[in-house]
Design a protein around this motif. Sequence first.
Motif, mmCIF file in Angstrom:
data_model
loop_
_atom_site.group_PDB
_atom_site.id
_atom_site.type_symbol
_atom_site.label_atom_id
_atom_site.label_comp_id
_atom_site.label_asym_id
_atom_site.label_seq_id
_atom_site.Cartn_x
_atom_site.Cartn_y
_atom_site.Cartn_z
ATOM 1 N N LEU A 110 0.792 -1.227 0.000
ATOM 2 C CA LEU A 110 0.000 0.000 0.000
ATOM 3 C C LEU A 110 0.832 1.288 0.000
ATOM 4 N N TRP A 118 -1.833 0.615 -6.177
ATOM 5 C CA TRP A 118 -2.039 1.400 -4.950
ATOM 6 C C TRP A 118 -3.527 1.613 -4.665
ATOM 7 N N THR A 300 2.281 6.003 16.427
ATOM 8 C CA THR A 300 1.431 6.251 17.602
ATOM 9 C C THR A 300 2.250 6.113 18.891
ATOM 10 N N GLN A 354 0.697 16.477 19.359
ATOM 11 C CA GLN A 354 0.950 16.084 17.970
ATOM 12 C C GLN A 354 1.557 17.228 17.161
ATOM 13 N N ILE A 360 6.513 13.201 11.947
ATOM 14 C CA ILE A 360 6.985 12.902 10.580
ATOM 15 C C ILE A 360 7.156 14.244 9.866
ATOM 16 N N LEU A 389 5.449 18.712 6.286
ATOM 17 C CA LEU A 389 4.341 18.862 7.244
ATOM 18 C C LEU A 389 4.756 19.749 8.419
ATOM 19 N N PRO A 425 -0.875 16.543 11.078
ATOM 20 C CA PRO A 425 0.175 15.543 11.335
ATOM 21 C C PRO A 425 -0.012 14.262 10.531
ATOM 22 N N PHE A 426 -1.255 14.033 10.012
ATOM 23 C CA PHE A 426 -1.508 12.810 9.248
ATOM 24 C C PHE A 426 -1.408 13.058 7.743
#
Length: 487
Positions: A110, A118, A300, A354, A360, A389, A425-426
Amino acid sequence: MLSLFLVGILTALVLLLFLSSWKRKNLPPGPVPWPLIGNLHQLDKSAPYKTFMELGEKYGEVFTIFFGPLPVVVLYGYDTLKDALIGQAEDFGGRAILPVFERLTHRQGLVFSNGLHWKEQRKFTLTTLRDFGMGKKSIEERVTEEAKFLVEFFQKKQGKPFNPMGRISAAVSNVICSIVFGDRFNTEDPTFQTLLRMINENVLFMGSHGFQVYNTYSYILRWLPGEHNNIFENARVLQAFLKGLIKDHIASRDPSCSRDFVDSFLNKINEDANKPNPNFTMDSLTYTTFNLFFAGTETTASTIRWAIKFMLMYPEIQEKVQKEIDSVLGPGKCPSLEDRARLPYTNAVIHEVQRVASIIPTGLPHAALHDISFRGYTIPKGTQIITLLHSSLYDKQFWEDTDHFNPNRFLDENGKFKKNDAHIPFGAGKRVCVGESLARMELFIFFITLLQKFTFEIPAGDSSSLKLADGGMRSLKPFNICAVERV
Ligand code: HEM
């Protein structure tokens, strides 16, 4: 003397050639690249994202740097990221299959694939994770159970100093393992602990200076000994372990009754077996489970460690969270996502953790799968795109006093939770994290369960300062805590 002069002229010519071809391509501006190495020598060795942040200050919303001879476009600041990832979602939804990823999962699975492969892996994974409880009550119970095991482990330490790192990773990993493999691992199991250590090592390598160098010169480095080989050896061990679990599933499964993600994937392999180029194969099963095991663990777990670290650093914030939890849940009631609206301060703390942690900072690498026009520039097909990010989570236009840990920024004047669009953050757009709802639930339940039961204190003689591990992820260096049971 003459030879020195000639070398100088030659270098200048190569540089000019390089520069003019770069201009011709209408790429965004950026620092002048050197022949052969590009701008690699300018990257911060322990945390390349810091260099991208500095270059963003100088060149603005979108800029180009060179890794060796290859241009890399960096998107800087929330507005730019939004315009690209959401405004031009189709254009910016590609993944850069860098040599490290190519060697890890061969363009399958993935995370490091594109096109139909994908699309099918993503759709199947999202649906199946939801079928097995992601974002629902059933998985909430699993998270609560894992949080209770963690509490028992902390209790055994009787307030004495210990490093919680391995146990937090094991607890978090067990949640995704239950969905994917239908079972949890014994947290004491040395094999499980070794696998978690390997995941941690590999995650830190992603986005690091060594990672960028390997991707640029992989055609040489792949043949040479050195630390960069560790991640491939780790991946080999992890994938062999996953193949073993898949084999056990094949031996014990009943196709009419899927127990977990792997069973459902095996059914899908059978369904697609007669298609000319099936995307559901034993290889793609290994790589997608490998992706989930990876992505679902360190991210996490690292965030929970940040949360505990902040509680050590800001005891007054910890006390306020505990007061809110006590008033809404009391000492015994297990937290549930349904309680979120009644716990605005706690929710604000988790969001601020976060934001500041920004685990990341460079996102995962994207790529232009065709020529892209963006803000008057052309990003040629094949160019790697870094979605910075960190520049959104620390964007001065959206956050005041960006470096300061301040949960109140997520509260309105009535003390209600207040969203901020720059909190990404995602990631965002087509490639946004598949596990976002699961991760949010885990952060909420683990954090509240721990603070309901313990007050975290800095062990005598230790410091509370933030020390980051080197690497592409903003992970904390291991630290000790005292978990003092609340009465
Ligand atoms: C606090 C926890 C987490 C954070 C901060 C996080 C963050 C991210 C980010 C930034 C990306 C890259 C988005 C992009 O390419 O633009 C990503 C992708 C991904 N994440 Fe997460 N993640 C977390 C937890 C999880 C969990 C628990 C899972 C497990 C289900 C997961 C599975 C994935 C997958 C499979 C992708 C790749 C999606 C794709 O390429 O289409 N993540 N995540």
